[in-house]
Every structure is written in structure tokens, then in C-alpha cells.
Design an enzyme around this catalytic site. Structure first.
Site, PDB file in Angstrom:
ATOM      1  N   ARG A   1       0.921  -1.371   0.239  1.00 39.76           N
ATOM      2  CA  ARG A   1      -0.145   0.326   0.075  1.00 39.76           C
ATOM      3  C   ARG A   1       0.873   1.592  -0.586  1.00 39.76           C
ATOM      4  O   ARG A   1       1.312   1.326   0.694  1.00 39.76           O
ATOM      5  CB  ARG A   1      -0.634   0.302   0.973  1.00 39.76           C
ATOM      6  CG  ARG A   1      -2.018   0.936   1.776  1.00 39.76           C
ATOM      7  CD  ARG A   1      -2.749   1.351   2.530  1.00 39.76           C
ATOM      8  NE  ARG A   1      -2.456   0.833   3.720  1.00 39.76           N
ATOM      9  CZ  ARG A   1      -1.968   1.269   4.573  1.00 39.76           C
ATOM     10  NH1 ARG A   1      -1.140   3.023   4.281  1.00 39.76           N
ATOM     11  NH2 ARG A   1      -1.360   0.733   5.723  1.00 39.76           N
TER      12      ARG A   1
ATOM     13  N   TYR B   1       3.706   5.152  11.482  1.00 39.55           N
ATOM     14  CA  TYR B   1       4.451   3.890  11.605  1.00 39.55           C
ATOM     15  C   TYR B   1       5.252   3.677  10.287  1.00 39.55           C
ATOM     16  O   TYR B   1       5.399   1.921  10.881  1.00 39.55           O
ATOM     17  CB  TYR B   1       2.858   3.704  11.868  1.00 39.55           C
ATOM     18  CG  TYR B   1       2.274   3.452  10.218  1.00 39.55           C
ATOM     19  CD1 TYR B   1       2.133   2.041   9.552  1.00 39.55           C
ATOM     20  CD2 TYR B   1       1.218   4.310  10.666  1.00 39.55           C
ATOM     21  CE1 TYR B   1       1.057   2.585   8.400  1.00 39.55           C
ATOM     22  CE2 TYR B   1       0.000   4.395   9.839  1.00 39.55           C
ATOM     23  CZ  TYR B   1       0.126   3.493   8.242  1.00 39.55           C
ATOM     24  OH  TYR B   1      -0.838   3.059   8.155  1.00 39.55           O
TER      25      TYR B   1
ATOM     26  N   HIS C   1      -3.854   4.345   4.302  1.00 44.57           N
ATOM     27  CA  HIS C   1      -4.919   3.405   4.797  1.00 44.57           C
ATOM     28  C   HIS C   1      -6.764   3.156   3.960  1.00 44.57           C
ATOM     29  O   HIS C   1      -6.790   2.774   3.983  1.00 44.57           O
ATOM     30  CB  HIS C   1      -5.148   2.370   6.192  1.00 44.57           C
ATOM     31  CG  HIS C   1      -5.802   1.881   5.817  1.00 44.57           C
ATOM     32  ND1 HIS C   1      -6.167   0.467   5.548  1.00 44.57           N
ATOM     33  CD2 HIS C   1      -7.626   1.738   6.913  1.00 44.57           C
ATOM     34  CE1 HIS C   1      -7.599  -0.376   5.940  1.00 44.57           C
ATOM     35  NE2 HIS C   1      -7.712   0.807   6.603  1.00 44.57           N
TER      36      HIS C   1
END
Length: 363
Positions: A260, A273, A264
Site C-alpha cells: 500500500r 508507523y 490506509h
């Protein structure tokens, strides 16, 4: 994970790959495919146009025109390859990110945007496109898909069912329950896991200690890991899996190993993160650039072709934006229109109560 070896920098040895990141064609004894130059050009066009729709949707959300958007950036090959493997009569159960598969099934991209804009209640007829409505509840669509597949099986039809989910969903009970039912009843369903390495902010190592595709063996059916950034491999692997389930060989799990590239959803901040070096490593595996390189090397297209596709993508982006902004707000009572196939007494009572409530604001 270290800066010298970002997650996914080295392709797993068991990966099915037909087109390298450098655009070199390689062979595989079990999953080969023979496509015409026209078919290759068609896949490239799909990849470019779907990415353009996705980028336009992200821009619209950032400008306050959509409430939310789940980007597919980086996952185009997994979706286009698997989507183009489907027969017209096969049924698809998506999550909320399968914009490329929706494109393959003929769903107008503006219908997708309308849902995230909050002006429609799904936006398309699943029976018309053999493409179910988006599912927000993580993993629940796998049970819907298996139930549908078992119905197809009992009807004696030779249609396949294809269901999508992410790596994080494999930790959900619904997904594991669907594996059990599909295996025990030999249901004609292909499970397509887009392993994009991150379940929101949780990395893959928080989901499993073994490769995801190997989980299938514990439920009694085959699993295969494919390069999710290789549109040719995704097409070949999915086409074979669908043919297997149509012939009564039972379910298959496909793990599309991809990444990805964006957030998200547009409410997420991936810089909190994951490290920049990981993103840079995956940029070198871009699904569009490898097809473009392959076409150039093999003289399957010239610069005029690529320029024409880019121009078409720009026009598509403008058209999607214009039609999205022109979408009308629905009538409040329209929320009751498609709840049941036939009139339902309780629903009619609720409609009347809601209408009376709205009338209280008039005047």
C-alpha cells in the site's frame, strides 16, 4: 526491519512472477500466460486509468468533497490482473478498496465516489455487474462469498466466486470460519488476499508467523503467493484458480504480495508507523512502470500510444471530478428504497414515522 533491508525489498523465493520489476519477461512452469500485444496494451490502459481515478478521488477528499477515500495506489496490478481473469457470470465480493476490480466489472467510478461522498447507498446493482457492494466490516464479505458459492454449487452452475480481503483481515474470525466452510463443502470460491504489508498501522509480522498463503493448507485447500505488482502473474494465477473451482476442485487462497503506497484511508497518517526507505524500495516495483518497460523493450507500443493513454487519463480525471461534484443529494426517504426486494410492513411503518419526523421541520 532495518534501513538497509526495508520490508519487502527482497521478493520471497516462493513468489510466482512473470514480469520482473525491470520489465523482463520470465517463465513459470505452472502459471504461464500467452497474451497478444493488444491484450498487453489493454492491461496497461487499465492500470493507468484506474490510478488516475484513484488520484482524483484522493484530491477530492483533500478538498472536502468526499468524506473518506481508501486508496489503491500500488495495488493496481493485483486488482486489474485478477479482475480481468473473471468470466462475466462469476460473482465478486469486494472490500472497500477494490476500485480496480470495480472498473473491470463495468462499475462507473463516479458511483464509487458517490458512496464516499455520502449521496448514494451503494451506487450500483450487484446483479447487473456481478460485483457486490463494498463491505466496510473487515472480513465479513468472505462469509457472504462462501454462502453465495455454496448456493451456486447447489444450483449446479459452473460459475466461480472471487472474494477480496487484506492481510489484516486474516486475523478475523469471519475469514477463518469462511475457510472452514469453503473447505468442508468444497465451495467454488477463490480467496484473494491483497497482502499490502500493513493492516492500518500494524505490520504483517503482527498478523502471522508464516506466509499467509500457507495458512490454506491447514484448512485443506491449496494456497499460492503471487507477485501482486505483476499484472501478468496476477492474471495467470487467478485465471487458473477460477478454472479449478469451476471444475469442482474446491477453493484456493491467492496471496498477492504487494504494498500500500498511500495511507490506509485518507484519515490515516502512514508516516507515524513506517519508514521512508520502505516506501522507496517499493517504488522500484511499481506495477505500471514494469509493464511500460516491458512494452518499450519488446516494441509493443510507441511513444504516441503512451501519450494517448496519458491524455485519456487526464480527460477521465476531469470527467470524474465534474460528475462527482454534480451529484445531487438524495431524497431523505430514498434510504428505504432498496432495503427489501418486496414491500415489508415494518419498513413501511418506519418510513411513515421518518416522514412524519421530517415534516416537523417544515415551515
Amino acid at each position: 526491519m532495518t534501513a538497509e533491508a526495508p520490508r519487502g525489498a527482497q521478493a520471497p523465493a516462493e513468489l510466482v512472477q512473470l514480469l520482473t520489476p525491470e520489465g523482463e519477461r520470465v517463465e513459470h512452469p505452472d502459471y504461464d500466460i500467452d497474451l497478444t500485444p493488444e491484450e498487453i496494451r489493454g492491461l496497461y490502459r487499465d492500470l493507468v486509468l484506474v490510478r488516475r481515478v484513484d488520484l482524483e478521488a484522493v484530491a477530492l477528499q483533500r478538498q472536502g468533497e468526499l468524506g473518506l477515500w481508501a486508496s489503491l495506489l500500488g495495488q493496481e496490478a493485483a486488482q486489474i490482473g485478477s479482475g480481468r481473469a473473471l468470466a462475466a457470470t462469476d460473482m465478486v465480493f469486494p472490500t472497500y478498496r477494490e476500485h480496480g476490480v470495480a472498473w473491470c466489472r463495468g462499475v462507473d467510478p463516479v458511483n464509487l465516489l458517490g458512496m464516499f461522498r455520502g449521496v448514494n447507498h451503494g451506487g450500483w446493482d450487484p446483479a447487473e455487474h456481478n460485483f457486490h457492494l463494498y463491505t466496510i466490516v473487515i472480513g465479513s464479505q468472505t462469509l457472504h462469498a462462501v454462502g453465495y458459492a455454496m448456493g451456486v454449487q447447489r444450483d449446479g452452475a459452473e460459475n466461480a466466486t472471487l472474494v477480496y480481503f487484506g492481510d489484516g483481515a486474516t486475523s478475523q474470525g469471519d475469514v477463518n470460519e469462511s475457510f472452514i466452510w469453503a473447505s468442508v463443502f468444497n465451495a467454488p470460491v477463490v480467496f484473494f488476499c491483497q497482502n499490502n504489508q500493513w493492516a492500518i498501522s500494524e505490520p504483517l509480522e503482527k498478523q502471522t508467523r508464516i506466509p499467509l498463503y500457507r495458512r490454506a493448507s491447514g484448512f485443506g485447500f491449496p494456497g499460492i503467493r503471487v507477485d501482486g505488482n505483476d499484472v501478468l502473474a496476477c492474471l495467470a494465477v487467478t485465471r487458473k484458480a477460477l478454472a479449478d473451482v469451476r471444475s469442482g476442485q474446491g477453493p484456493t487462497l491467492i496471496e498477492a504480495f504487494t504494498y500500500r503506497m498511500g495511507a490506509h484511508t485518507t484519515s490515516d497518517d502512514p508516516t507515524r508507523y513506517r519508514v521512508a526507505s520502505e516506501l522507496e524500495a517499493w517504488k522500484l516495483k511499481d506495477p505500471i512502470e514494469r509493464v511500460r518497460a516491458y512494452m518499450f523493450k519488446n516494441q509493443l507500443a510507441d511513444q504516441d500510444f503512451f501519450d494517448a493513454i496519458d491524455a485519456e487519463a487526464d480527460e477521465l480525471g476531469k470527467d470524474v471530478r465534474k460528475r462527482c461534484l454534480a451529484l445531487p443529494d438524495p431524497e431523505p426517504l430514498a434510504i428505504f428504497d432498496h432495503v427489501y426486494a418486496e414491500p415489508h410492513r415494518l419498513m413501511e411503518e418506519e418510513r411513515a414515522e421518518f416522514a412524519a419526523y421530517l415534516e416537523g421541520f417544515e415551515g
